[in-house]
Design a protein around this motif. Structure first.
Motif, PDB file in Angstrom:
ATOM      1  N   ALA A   4      -1.793   3.825   7.086  1.00 32.43           N
ATOM      2  CA  ALA A   4      -2.460   3.185   5.946  1.00 32.43           C
ATOM      3  C   ALA A   4      -1.815   1.845   5.622  1.00 32.43           C
ATOM      4  O   ALA A   4      -2.510   0.890   5.278  1.00 32.43           O
ATOM      5  N   ASP A   5      -0.498   1.760   5.756  1.00 31.16           N
ATOM      6  CA  ASP A   5       0.196   0.495   5.506  1.00 31.16           C
ATOM      7  C   ASP A   5      -0.213  -0.587   6.510  1.00 31.16           C
ATOM      8  O   ASP A   5      -0.047  -1.772   6.250  1.00 31.16           O
ATOM      9  N   GLN A   6      -0.760  -0.167   7.657  1.00 36.23           N
ATOM     10  CA  GLN A   6      -1.247  -1.112   8.667  1.00 36.23           C
ATOM     11  C   GLN A   6      -2.745  -1.385   8.522  1.00 36.23           C
ATOM     12  O   GLN A   6      -3.370  -2.001   9.381  1.00 36.23           O
ATOM     13  N   ILE A  29      -6.497  36.284   4.903  1.00 36.08           N
ATOM     14  CA  ILE A  29      -7.423  35.938   5.986  1.00 36.08           C
ATOM     15  C   ILE A  29      -7.484  34.436   6.246  1.00 36.08           C
ATOM     16  O   ILE A  29      -8.065  34.012   7.234  1.00 36.08           O
ATOM     17  N   PHE A  30      -6.887  33.636   5.365  1.00 38.67           N
ATOM     18  CA  PHE A  30      -6.873  32.182   5.533  1.00 38.67           C
ATOM     19  C   PHE A  30      -5.451  31.698   5.768  1.00 38.67           C
ATOM     20  O   PHE A  30      -4.495  32.328   5.342  1.00 38.67           O
ATOM     21  N   GLY A  31      -5.315  30.543   6.396  1.00 40.97           N
ATOM     22  CA  GLY A  31      -4.019  29.895   6.533  1.00 40.97           C
ATOM     23  C   GLY A  31      -3.795  28.927   5.381  1.00 40.97           C
ATOM     24  O   GLY A  31      -4.703  28.662   4.588  1.00 40.97           O
ATOM     25  N   THR A  32      -2.589  28.380   5.280  1.00 37.73           N
ATOM     26  CA  THR A  32      -2.317  27.365   4.262  1.00 37.73           C
ATOM     27  C   THR A  32      -2.923  26.031   4.674  1.00 37.73           C
ATOM     28  O   THR A  32      -3.144  25.166   3.850  1.00 37.73           O
ATOM     29  N   ASN A  33      -3.208  25.867   5.965  1.00 35.61           N
ATOM     30  CA  ASN A  33      -3.929  24.728   6.537  1.00 35.61           C
ATOM     31  C   ASN A  33      -3.599  23.389   5.875  1.00 35.61           C
ATOM     32  O   ASN A  33      -4.440  22.766   5.241  1.00 35.61           O
ATOM     33  N   PRO A  34      -2.358  22.925   6.033  1.00 40.64           N
ATOM     34  CA  PRO A  34      -1.976  21.657   5.416  1.00 40.64           C
ATOM     35  C   PRO A  34      -2.765  20.473   5.973  1.00 40.64           C
ATOM     36  O   PRO A  34      -3.245  20.510   7.104  1.00 40.64           O
ATOM     37  N   LEU A  35      -2.894  19.460   5.136  1.00 38.75           N
ATOM     38  CA  LEU A  35      -3.573  18.240   5.564  1.00 38.75           C
ATOM     39  C   LEU A  35      -2.934  17.041   4.886  1.00 38.75           C
ATOM     40  O   LEU A  35      -2.303  17.158   3.839  1.00 38.75           O
ATOM     41  N   ALA A  36      -3.090  15.891   5.525  1.00 37.47           N
ATOM     42  CA  ALA A  36      -2.580  14.641   4.961  1.00 37.47           C
ATOM     43  C   ALA A  36      -3.601  13.542   5.233  1.00 37.47           C
ATOM     44  O   ALA A  36      -4.239  13.520   6.285  1.00 37.47           O
ATOM     45  N   ILE A  37      -3.764  12.659   4.266  1.00 40.97           N
ATOM     46  CA  ILE A  37      -4.697  11.544   4.376  1.00 40.97           C
ATOM     47  C   ILE A  37      -3.999  10.302   3.847  1.00 40.97           C
ATOM     48  O   ILE A  37      -3.366  10.340   2.790  1.00 40.97           O
ATOM     49  N   GLY A  38      -4.091   9.211   4.583  1.00 36.62           N
ATOM     50  CA  GLY A  38      -3.556   7.923   4.145  1.00 36.62           C
ATOM     51  C   GLY A  38      -4.687   6.917   4.056  1.00 36.62           C
ATOM     52  O   GLY A  38      -5.468   6.766   4.997  1.00 36.62           O
ATOM     53  N   SER A  43      -4.517  -5.745  -0.860  1.00 37.06           N
ATOM     54  CA  SER A  43      -3.172  -6.320  -0.736  1.00 37.06           C
ATOM     55  C   SER A  43      -2.450  -6.303  -2.079  1.00 37.06           C
ATOM     56  O   SER A  43      -3.040  -6.502  -3.125  1.00 37.06           O
ATOM     57  N   GLY A  44      -1.181  -6.008  -2.003  1.00 35.68           N
ATOM     58  CA  GLY A  44      -0.362  -5.931  -3.207  1.00 35.68           C
ATOM     59  C   GLY A  44      -0.301  -4.537  -3.804  1.00 35.68           C
ATOM     60  O   GLY A  44       0.481  -4.285  -4.704  1.00 35.68           O
ATOM     61  N   CYS A  45      -1.140  -3.613  -3.308  1.00 35.19           N
ATOM     62  CA  CYS A  45      -1.149  -2.241  -3.818  1.00 35.19           C
ATOM     63  C   CYS A  45      -0.598  -1.295  -2.747  1.00 35.19           C
ATOM     64  O   CYS A  45      -0.844  -1.494  -1.565  1.00 35.19           O
ATOM     65  N   GLU A  46       0.133  -0.301  -3.188  1.00 35.20           N
ATOM     66  CA  GLU A  46       0.638   0.700  -2.247  1.00 35.20           C
ATOM     67  C   GLU A  46      -0.526   1.501  -1.676  1.00 35.20           C
ATOM     68  O   GLU A  46      -1.528   1.731  -2.349  1.00 35.20           O
ATOM     69  N   SER A  47      -0.365   1.955  -0.435  1.00 40.12           N
ATOM     70  CA  SER A  47      -1.360   2.831   0.175  1.00 40.12           C
ATOM     71  C   SER A  47      -1.441   4.141  -0.605  1.00 40.12           C
ATOM     72  O   SER A  47      -0.448   4.601  -1.166  1.00 40.12           O
ATOM     73  N   LEU A  48      -2.613   4.725  -0.616  1.00 41.32           N
ATOM     74  CA  LEU A  48      -2.827   6.014  -1.265  1.00 41.32           C
ATOM     75  C   LEU A  48      -2.607   7.101  -0.223  1.00 41.32           C
ATOM     76  O   LEU A  48      -3.218   7.073   0.850  1.00 41.32           O
TER      77      LEU A  48
END
Length: 91
Positions: A4-6, A29-38, A43-48
Motif C-alpha cells: 500500500a505504501d507503494q 466447523i470454521f477456521g479463524t481464517n485471518p486476512l489482511a488488506i492494505g 499523498s501525505g496520508c498513511e496507508s490504511l
C-alpha cells in the motif's frame, strides 16, 4: 502495508483448521481464517491497513493467554465436552 505504501492494493488471506463454532452450537466447523488488506491513500496520508481474524479472537491470542497464565474472555472458547471455558489450556 509495504504494498500500500507503494500505491498498490494488498490482499493476504490464510486458511486455518476448524477452531470456530457458529453461533448457537459448540461444534467447531470454521477456521479463524485471518486476512489482511492494505489500501493506499492520497499523498501525505498513511496507508490504511486491516489485519484481522474472522473469529471473536485470533488463535494466537489464545496461545498468548495460555503462556501468560491469563483466563480467556467470557464466551470465547469451549472445552472438549462443549462447555464454555475461560481456561486456555482446556480447549
Amino acid at each position: 502495508q509495504q504494498m500500500a505504501d507503494q500505491g498498490l492494493l494488498g490482499f493476504a488471506f490464510a486458511q486455518s483448521p476448524e477452531y470456530v463454532a457458529p453461533h448457537g452450537t459448540n461444534e467447531a466447523i470454521f477456521g479463524t481464517n485471518p486476512l489482511a488488506i492494505g489500501i493506499p491513500r492520497s499523498s501525505g496520508c498513511e496507508s490504511l491497513v486491516l489485519d484481522m481474524a474472522t473469529s471473536v479472537m485470533a488463535y494466537y491470542g489464545i496461545h498468548e493467554a495460555k503462556a501468560a497464565g491469563r483466563p480467556l474472555p467470557p464466551n470465547v472458547a469451549y472445552d472438549s465436552e462443549g462447555n464454555p471455558t475461560q481456561d486456555p489450556t482446556c480447549m
